[in-house]
Design a protein around this motif. Structure first.
Motif, short mmCIF file in Angstrom:
data_model
loop_
_atom_site.label_atom_id
_atom_site.label_comp_id
_atom_site.label_asym_id
_atom_site.label_seq_id
_atom_site.Cartn_x
_atom_site.Cartn_y
_atom_site.Cartn_z
N ASN A 69 36.91 34.47 42.78
CA ASN A 69 36.72 35.90 43.04
C ASN A 69 35.35 36.38 42.54
O ASN A 69 34.68 37.17 43.21
N TYR A 73 32.87 37.98 45.19
CA TYR A 73 32.76 39.44 45.20
C TYR A 73 31.74 40.02 44.22
O TYR A 73 31.42 41.20 44.31
N PRO A 101 39.35 44.70 40.81
CA PRO A 101 40.11 43.93 41.80
C PRO A 101 41.37 44.66 42.23
O PRO A 101 41.99 45.36 41.42
N GLU A 102 41.71 44.51 43.48
CA GLU A 102 42.93 45.10 44.03
C GLU A 102 43.65 44.06 44.86
O GLU A 102 43.01 43.24 45.53
N ARG A 104 45.37 42.40 47.94
CA ARG A 104 45.24 42.56 49.39
C ARG A 104 46.46 41.93 50.04
O ARG A 104 47.10 41.06 49.46
N TRP A 117 44.86 37.21 43.75
CA TRP A 117 45.16 38.24 42.74
C TRP A 117 46.67 38.33 42.52
O TRP A 117 47.12 38.56 41.39
#
Length: 144
Positions: A69, A73, A101-102, A104, A117
């Motif tokens: 990640n 990102y 972070p979220e 998805r 995540w």
């Protein structure tokens, strides 16, 4: 407030020092982070064996996801820190993105992505993200 380890009265896990490694943020650094984690866990296991066979692979998987990640990102370098706790391992990954972070939606029919995540949250006892002046620190705690 007690400062002594709970559970395992052995002080051998405390003899394994915190490990930290800095990476430039290139795709191959995901492998580097994974290898640094394996080395740390081998040293930890010499003094304190894991409580379950899946502990080491789970920690390696979480570090792999966090590093991937960061590479995908966050522009620039990231730092990985690993330290033993009284009953587990504290992993911190610091990167240069201030975006939190979220999760998805995982849609395998559209190709990869979206599950990392969720895996991190499923495998860790605690997950927190702390914004910093230059990005963020992701803290996770896993059993050992």
């Amino acid at each position: 407030m007690s400062t002594e380890p709970r559970g395992n009265d052995s002080s051998t896990s405390w003899a394994v020092p915190e490990r930290s490694a800095r990476f430039t943020g290139e795709p191959q650094d995901v492998t580097g982070a994974r290898l640094a984690t394996v080395e740390f866990l081998r040293a930890l296991a010499r003094g304190t064996p894991p409580s379950a066979p899946e502990c080491a692979p789970d920690i390696v998987l979480v570090v792999t996801e966090l590093a991937a990640n960061a590479v995908q990102y966050a522009p620039g370098p990231f730092e990985l820190r690993l330290r033993p706790t009284f009953d587990g391992v504290h992993v911190t990954l610091s990167d240069t993105s201030s975006v939190l972070p979220e999760p998805r939606a995982f849609r395998p029919e559209r190709g990869g992505g979206g599950i990392g995540w969720h895996l991190v949250h499923a495998l860790c006892r605690q997950v927190s993200v702390v914004p910093s002046g230059t990005g963020k620190d992701v803290h996770v705690f896993l059993p050992w």
